[in-house]
Design a protein around this motif. Structure first.
Motif, PDB file in Angstrom:
ATOM      1  N   PHE A  54     -39.330  70.140  38.087  1.00 55.70           N
ATOM      2  CA  PHE A  54     -39.347  68.698  37.860  1.00 55.70           C
ATOM      3  C   PHE A  54     -38.101  68.043  38.454  1.00 55.70           C
ATOM      4  CE2 PHE A  54     -38.819  64.857  35.318  1.00 55.70           C
ATOM      5  CZ  PHE A  54     -40.090  64.312  35.413  1.00 55.70           C
ATOM      6  N   GLY A  55     -36.940  68.662  38.255  1.00 51.89           N
ATOM      7  CA  GLY A  55     -35.699  68.129  38.808  1.00 51.89           C
ATOM      8  C   GLY A  55     -35.706  68.133  40.333  1.00 51.89           C
ATOM      9  N   MET A  56     -36.233  69.202  40.923  1.00 53.36           N
ATOM     10  CA  MET A  56     -36.304  69.272  42.389  1.00 53.36           C
ATOM     11  C   MET A  56     -37.268  68.222  42.936  1.00 53.36           C
ATOM     12  SD  MET A  56     -34.968  70.781  44.840  1.00 53.36           S
ATOM     13  CE  MET A  56     -35.190  70.912  46.581  1.00 53.36           C
ATOM     14  N   GLY A  57     -38.368  68.029  42.255  1.00 52.40           N
ATOM     15  CA  GLY A  57     -39.313  66.993  42.677  1.00 52.40           C
ATOM     16  C   GLY A  57     -38.703  65.602  42.571  1.00 52.40           C
ATOM     17  N   ALA A  58     -37.969  65.362  41.496  1.00 52.99           N
ATOM     18  CA  ALA A  58     -37.307  64.066  41.332  1.00 52.99           C
ATOM     19  C   ALA A  58     -36.244  63.870  42.406  1.00 52.99           C
ATOM     20  CB  ALA A  58     -36.695  63.965  39.942  1.00 52.99           C
ATOM     21  N   PHE A  59     -35.511  64.939  42.736  1.00 56.92           N
ATOM     22  CA  PHE A  59     -34.516  64.863  43.803  1.00 56.92           C
ATOM     23  C   PHE A  59     -35.166  64.475  45.130  1.00 56.92           C
ATOM     24  CE2 PHE A  59     -32.914  67.330  47.447  1.00 56.92           C
ATOM     25  CZ  PHE A  59     -31.726  66.662  47.662  1.00 56.92           C
ATOM     26  N   CYS A  60     -36.240  65.167  45.491  1.00 63.93           N
ATOM     27  CA  CYS A  60     -36.915  64.888  46.764  1.00 63.93           C
ATOM     28  C   CYS A  60     -37.479  63.475  46.795  1.00 63.93           C
ATOM     29  CB  CYS A  60     -38.028  65.901  47.004  1.00 63.93           C
ATOM     30  SG  CYS A  60     -37.440  67.567  47.303  1.00 63.93           S
ATOM     31  N   LEU A  61     -38.137  63.081  45.721  1.00 59.93           N
ATOM     32  CA  LEU A  61     -38.757  61.758  45.676  1.00 59.93           C
ATOM     33  C   LEU A  61     -37.709  60.649  45.742  1.00 59.93           C
ATOM     34  CD1 LEU A  61     -41.429  60.212  45.362  1.00 59.93           C
ATOM     35  CD2 LEU A  61     -41.006  60.244  42.904  1.00 59.93           C
ATOM     36  N   SER A  62     -36.657  60.766  44.961  1.00 61.12           N
ATOM     37  CA  SER A  62     -35.646  59.707  44.956  1.00 61.12           C
ATOM     38  C   SER A  62     -34.854  59.673  46.265  1.00 61.12           C
ATOM     39  CB  SER A  62     -34.706  59.869  43.769  1.00 61.12           C
ATOM     40  OG  SER A  62     -34.001  61.079  43.862  1.00 61.12           O
ATOM     41  N   THR A  63     -34.564  60.841  46.850  1.00 66.58           N
ATOM     42  CA  THR A  63     -33.839  60.866  48.114  1.00 66.58           C
ATOM     43  C   THR A  63     -34.650  60.217  49.227  1.00 66.58           C
ATOM     44  OG1 THR A  63     -32.677  62.885  47.486  1.00 66.58           O
ATOM     45  CG2 THR A  63     -32.726  62.356  49.819  1.00 66.58           C
ATOM     46  N   LEU A  64     -35.914  60.586  49.330  1.00 64.95           N
ATOM     47  CA  LEU A  64     -36.759  59.999  50.376  1.00 64.95           C
ATOM     48  C   LEU A  64     -37.004  58.509  50.147  1.00 64.95           C
ATOM     49  CD1 LEU A  64     -39.342  62.861  50.950  1.00 64.95           C
ATOM     50  CD2 LEU A  64     -37.468  62.157  52.440  1.00 64.95           C
ATOM     51  N   SER A  65     -37.156  58.125  48.892  1.00 65.08           N
ATOM     52  CA  SER A  65     -37.376  56.706  48.590  1.00 65.08           C
ATOM     53  C   SER A  65     -36.153  55.875  48.961  1.00 65.08           C
ATOM     54  CB  SER A  65     -37.690  56.514  47.112  1.00 65.08           C
ATOM     55  OG  SER A  65     -38.858  57.193  46.762  1.00 65.08           O
ATOM     56  N   TYR A  66     -34.978  56.310  48.522  1.00 63.07           N
ATOM     57  CA  TYR A  66     -33.774  55.545  48.821  1.00 63.07           C
ATOM     58  C   TYR A  66     -33.449  55.585  50.312  1.00 63.07           C
ATOM     59  CZ  TYR A  66     -29.261  53.390  48.456  1.00 63.07           C
ATOM     60  OH  TYR A  66     -28.209  52.530  48.624  1.00 63.07           O
ATOM     61  N   TRP A  67     -33.685  56.721  50.958  1.00 59.41           N
ATOM     62  CA  TRP A  67     -33.450  56.827  52.400  1.00 59.41           C
ATOM     63  C   TRP A  67     -34.320  55.813  53.157  1.00 59.41           C
ATOM     64  CZ3 TRP A  67     -30.297  59.392  55.738  1.00 59.41           C
ATOM     65  CH2 TRP A  67     -30.679  59.431  57.060  1.00 59.41           C
ATOM     66  N   SER A  68     -35.595  55.742  52.789  1.00 58.08           N
ATOM     67  CA  SER A  68     -36.508  54.804  53.457  1.00 58.08           C
ATOM     68  C   SER A  68     -36.073  53.365  53.248  1.00 58.08           C
ATOM     69  CB  SER A  68     -37.927  54.992  52.939  1.00 58.08           C
ATOM     70  OG  SER A  68     -38.366  56.293  53.172  1.00 58.08           O
ATOM     71  N   TYR A  69     -35.745  53.029  52.014  1.00 58.84           N
ATOM     72  CA  TYR A  69     -35.323  51.665  51.710  1.00 58.84           C
ATOM     73  C   TYR A  69     -34.024  51.313  52.434  1.00 58.84           C
ATOM     74  CZ  TYR A  69     -33.582  47.675  49.103  1.00 58.84           C
ATOM     75  OH  TYR A  69     -33.084  46.444  48.762  1.00 58.84           O
ATOM     76  N   CYS A  70     -33.068  52.216  52.402  1.00 58.36           N
ATOM     77  CA  CYS A  70     -31.773  51.962  53.031  1.00 58.36           C
ATOM     78  C   CYS A  70     -31.918  51.824  54.550  1.00 58.36           C
ATOM     79  CB  CYS A  70     -30.796  53.080  52.679  1.00 58.36           C
ATOM     80  SG  CYS A  70     -29.120  52.812  53.271  1.00 58.36           S
ATOM     81  N   ARG A  71     -32.709  52.686  55.169  1.00 59.15           N
ATOM     82  CA  ARG A  71     -32.904  52.592  56.626  1.00 59.15           C
ATOM     83  C   ARG A  71     -33.644  51.310  57.003  1.00 59.15           C
ATOM     84  NH1 ARG A  71     -30.041  55.647  60.162  1.00 59.15           N
ATOM     85  NH2 ARG A  71     -31.683  55.149  61.605  1.00 59.15           N
ATOM     86  N   TRP A  72     -34.579  50.896  56.160  1.00 57.18           N
ATOM     87  CA  TRP A  72     -35.301  49.654  56.417  1.00 57.18           C
ATOM     88  C   TRP A  72     -34.334  48.472  56.393  1.00 57.18           C
ATOM     89  CZ3 TRP A  72     -36.866  45.920  52.477  1.00 57.18           C
ATOM     90  CH2 TRP A  72     -37.647  44.894  52.996  1.00 57.18           C
ATOM     91  N   LYS A  73     -33.460  48.437  55.375  1.00 54.64           N
ATOM     92  CA  LYS A  73     -32.472  47.366  55.286  1.00 54.64           C
ATOM     93  C   LYS A  73     -31.460  47.453  56.441  1.00 54.64           C
ATOM     94  CE  LYS A  73     -32.136  44.817  52.189  1.00 54.64           C
ATOM     95  NZ  LYS A  73     -32.613  43.437  52.114  1.00 54.64           N
TER      96      LYS A  73
END
Length: 110
Positions: A54-73
């Motif tokens: 669960f922790g690894m899944g949360a890590f992957c999901l949050s990292t990819l989500s924030y990476w996408s948002y940050c790169r978009w901005k």
């Protein structure tokens, strides 16, 4: 002394990590989210294997989500800066400046 600084830099695929936009923040938030969610899941269920997943899944999901948002901005800011630079250059061409040196100085500062 310059060689020591080069040795301390960590690079992935030949690119320095410090030069990659959004890398540090996305991994920081991902690690914190993964750790907190895995620990929280373990505290409620007392199942270490599932909480690790669960922790690894949360890590992957949050990292990819924030990476996408940050790169978009980041890309949006780059586009806005290019647009402003083009408008300034167009304004300098239409209004004119006292010399070509002034044009170059004003565009370089933007």
């Amino acid at each position: 002394m310059g060689d020591e600084e080069e040795e301390k830099k960590l690079s992935i695929f030949g690119k320095n990590i410090a030069e990659i936009p959004c890398f540090r923040d996305s991994y920081f938030y991902g690690i914190c989210t993964g750790f907190a969610s895995g620990l929280g899941y373990f505290m409620f269920t007392s199942r270490p294997g599932v909480s690790t997943n669960f922790g690894m899944g949360a890590f992957c999901l949050s990292t990819l989500s924030y990476w996408s948002y940050c790169r978009w901005k980041y890309n949006d800011q780059i586009k806005q800066a290019a647009l402003i630079r083009a408008y300034l250059q167009e304004g300098l061409v239409t209004e004119g400046a006292s010399s070509a040196k002034d044009n170059e100085d004003m565009i370089a500062t933007v």
